[in-house]
Scaffold this motif. Sequence first.
Motif, mmCIF file in Angstrom:
data_model
loop_
_atom_site.group_PDB
_atom_site.id
_atom_site.type_symbol
_atom_site.label_atom_id
_atom_site.label_comp_id
_atom_site.label_asym_id
_atom_site.label_seq_id
_atom_site.Cartn_x
_atom_site.Cartn_y
_atom_site.Cartn_z
ATOM 1 N N GLY A 111 0.813 -1.211 0.000
ATOM 2 C CA GLY A 111 0.000 0.000 0.000
ATOM 3 C C GLY A 111 0.849 1.264 0.000
ATOM 4 O O GLY A 111 0.517 2.257 -0.672
ATOM 5 N N SER A 112 1.954 1.225 0.730
ATOM 6 C CA SER A 112 2.808 2.416 0.821
ATOM 7 C C SER A 112 3.351 2.846 -0.535
ATOM 8 O O SER A 112 3.672 4.023 -0.745
ATOM 9 N N LEU A 113 3.432 1.900 -1.452
ATOM 10 C CA LEU A 113 3.928 2.239 -2.793
ATOM 11 C C LEU A 113 3.067 3.323 -3.449
ATOM 12 O O LEU A 113 3.571 4.140 -4.231
ATOM 13 N N GLY A 114 1.778 3.353 -3.079
ATOM 14 C CA GLY A 114 0.901 4.398 -3.602
ATOM 15 C C GLY A 114 1.402 5.794 -3.270
ATOM 16 O O GLY A 114 1.237 6.738 -4.048
ATOM 17 N N TYR A 115 2.020 5.936 -2.089
ATOM 18 C CA TYR A 115 2.508 7.270 -1.701
ATOM 19 C C TYR A 115 3.964 7.524 -2.082
ATOM 20 O O TYR A 115 4.386 8.689 -2.149
ATOM 21 N N ILE A 116 4.689 6.470 -2.404
ATOM 22 C CA ILE A 116 5.970 6.695 -3.089
ATOM 23 C C ILE A 116 5.626 7.286 -4.461
ATOM 24 O O ILE A 116 6.190 8.290 -4.896
ATOM 25 N N SER A 117 4.637 6.680 -5.082
ATOM 26 C CA SER A 117 4.187 7.130 -6.404
ATOM 27 C C SER A 117 3.653 8.569 -6.363
ATOM 28 O O SER A 117 3.972 9.394 -7.222
ATOM 29 N N MET A 118 2.854 8.902 -5.333
ATOM 30 C CA MET A 118 2.336 10.268 -5.199
ATOM 31 C C MET A 118 3.485 11.265 -5.093
ATOM 32 O O MET A 118 3.459 12.333 -5.691
ATOM 33 N N THR A 119 4.501 10.918 -4.324
ATOM 34 C CA THR A 119 5.611 11.842 -4.093
ATOM 35 C C THR A 119 6.399 12.064 -5.385
ATOM 36 O O THR A 119 6.789 13.201 -5.701
ATOM 37 N N MET A 120 6.568 11.010 -6.155
ATOM 38 C CA MET A 120 7.245 11.158 -7.443
ATOM 39 C C MET A 120 6.423 12.073 -8.364
ATOM 40 O O MET A 120 6.967 12.949 -9.056
ATOM 41 N N GLU A 121 5.107 11.880 -8.331
ATOM 42 C CA GLU A 121 4.202 12.706 -9.137
ATOM 43 C C GLU A 121 4.285 14.180 -8.709
ATOM 44 O O GLU A 121 4.382 15.087 -9.547
ATOM 45 N N LEU A 122 4.293 14.409 -7.405
ATOM 46 C CA LEU A 122 4.350 15.772 -6.865
ATOM 47 C C LEU A 122 5.664 16.464 -7.244
ATOM 48 O O LEU A 122 5.671 17.641 -7.649
ATOM 49 N N ILE A 123 6.764 15.741 -7.136
ATOM 50 C CA ILE A 123 8.069 16.336 -7.444
ATOM 51 C C ILE A 123 8.133 16.708 -8.933
ATOM 52 O O ILE A 123 8.621 17.792 -9.290
ATOM 53 N N ALA A 124 7.580 15.854 -9.782
ATOM 54 C CA ALA A 124 7.550 16.172 -11.216
ATOM 55 C C ALA A 124 6.711 17.426 -11.474
ATOM 56 O O ALA A 124 7.108 18.309 -12.248
ATOM 57 N N GLN A 125 5.563 17.524 -10.797
ATOM 58 C CA GLN A 125 4.703 18.714 -10.959
ATOM 59 C C GLN A 125 5.424 19.974 -10.485
ATOM 60 O O GLN A 125 5.371 21.019 -11.133
ATOM 61 N N ALA A 126 6.065 19.874 -9.328
ATOM 62 C CA ALA A 126 6.747 21.036 -8.750
ATOM 63 C C ALA A 126 7.871 21.495 -9.676
ATOM 64 O O ALA A 126 8.056 22.705 -9.891
ATOM 65 N N ASN A 127 8.600 20.534 -10.247
ATOM 66 C CA ASN A 127 9.673 20.897 -11.182
ATOM 67 C C ASN A 127 9.113 21.634 -12.389
ATOM 68 O O ASN A 127 9.660 22.643 -12.823
ATOM 69 N N GLU A 128 8.013 21.112 -12.901
ATOM 70 C CA GLU A 128 7.394 21.728 -14.078
ATOM 71 C C GLU A 128 6.886 23.142 -13.768
ATOM 72 O O GLU A 128 6.972 24.042 -14.591
ATOM 73 N N MET A 129 6.361 23.328 -12.550
ATOM 74 C CA MET A 129 5.790 24.629 -12.174
ATOM 75 C C MET A 129 6.857 25.573 -11.599
ATOM 76 O O MET A 129 6.555 26.716 -11.265
ATOM 77 N N GLY A 130 8.082 25.065 -11.444
ATOM 78 C CA GLY A 130 9.155 25.897 -10.905
ATOM 79 C C GLY A 130 8.998 26.202 -9.419
ATOM 80 O O GLY A 130 9.319 27.293 -8.946
ATOM 81 N N ILE A 131 8.508 25.207 -8.670
ATOM 82 C CA ILE A 131 8.303 25.400 -7.230
ATOM 83 C C ILE A 131 9.373 24.623 -6.467
ATOM 84 O O ILE A 131 9.603 23.439 -6.754
ATOM 85 N N GLU A 132 9.987 25.272 -5.502
ATOM 86 C CA GLU A 132 10.925 24.553 -4.635
ATOM 87 C C GLU A 132 10.212 24.197 -3.331
ATOM 88 O O GLU A 132 9.844 25.087 -2.549
#
Length: 340
Positions: free
Chosen positions: A167-188
Amino acid sequence: MQLSKYPRVKLIHSPTPLEYLENLTQHLDGPDIYIKRDDCTGLAFGGNKSRKLEFLIGDALKNKADVIITAGAVQSNHCRQTAAAATKFGMECIIVAKPSWSKEYNGNLFLDELLGAKLVLLEEDNEALDQGGKLSMEETIENLMADLKTKGKNPYYIPVGGSNSIGSLGYISMTMELIAQANEMGIEIGSMVAASGSGGTQTGMILGADVEKSGIQTVGMAISSDATIVIPKLKDLCNQTSDYYELGLSYDEKDIIFNDNYIGEGYGIPSEEMIEAVKLLARKEGIILDPVYSGKAFAGMVDLIKKGYFDKSKAVVFIHTGGTPALFVYSDSFREYIQN
Ligand SMILES: *Cc1c(COP(=O)(O)O)cnc(C)c1O
């Protein structure tokens, strides 16, 4: 980390939006505040459990399961999303439910039955009502599993909150998704904040941040038990999950940030701070939190921002883990606070 190696089904709308809370940021005059809308994962009113269930149901199908058994409080968001996921993949769902603050037949309890799940309701002292005996939740589950197996069924057990390594893999996946979004939006991003109960969400966030070598800090907010109880469990689940996926990471208790100052009187019991936080986000941004998890976690985050806990030069991201169907069984507690 190659997520495609692991069995998975499609349950959620992703990526979930990452939104800037402009009004709240101005109001609090601290770091930029963003919200990751995991309340919008889509399945039967959404929430964080659906991310875990993509991998848990994937594993159940790989094991040729035909019945899903899970457990939680009567207003469990996990049970509601599990009922929806099981039915979508043609499996029966049995929910073993423990009493909690609200006994009203509404919110998640109502939705569980609407989704076709079979409910086994336990009494206050863990007696199984419809079994007529003194059975704990664990014994009730064991008996149900054994009974189903003698009937030729192949049950699959999903633990409370879906919090194991799978189940925890779902939130490893969420975190990877979030980091990709933040990079795209230029958010640190400096910190991510989320309500932490059974621990799978926080475990996945901690591991995801480390797998990506992001340096993002994960702040778990207690909603039920104290840090002395939860931190050792979180540490164990982090290490187990790292081993399970061969990530080569290891954790001590001091690596886990878990704040237990905002629980109030206990799990599911409304606190004034929670109500004020739910009202604040509703009136500043038009976003609805839940009373049991995200409301208390948000109250904690707001208080920490006011106290200058976070580095102002980096963004703070609140992970909205869902739970909004439970809000409707709390309307009486809110009334006196929201009429002005
Ligand atoms: C279950 C839940 C959490 C906590 O997640 P865990 O993985 O159990 O720690 C947070 N918010 C909501 C709305 C939940 O339903």
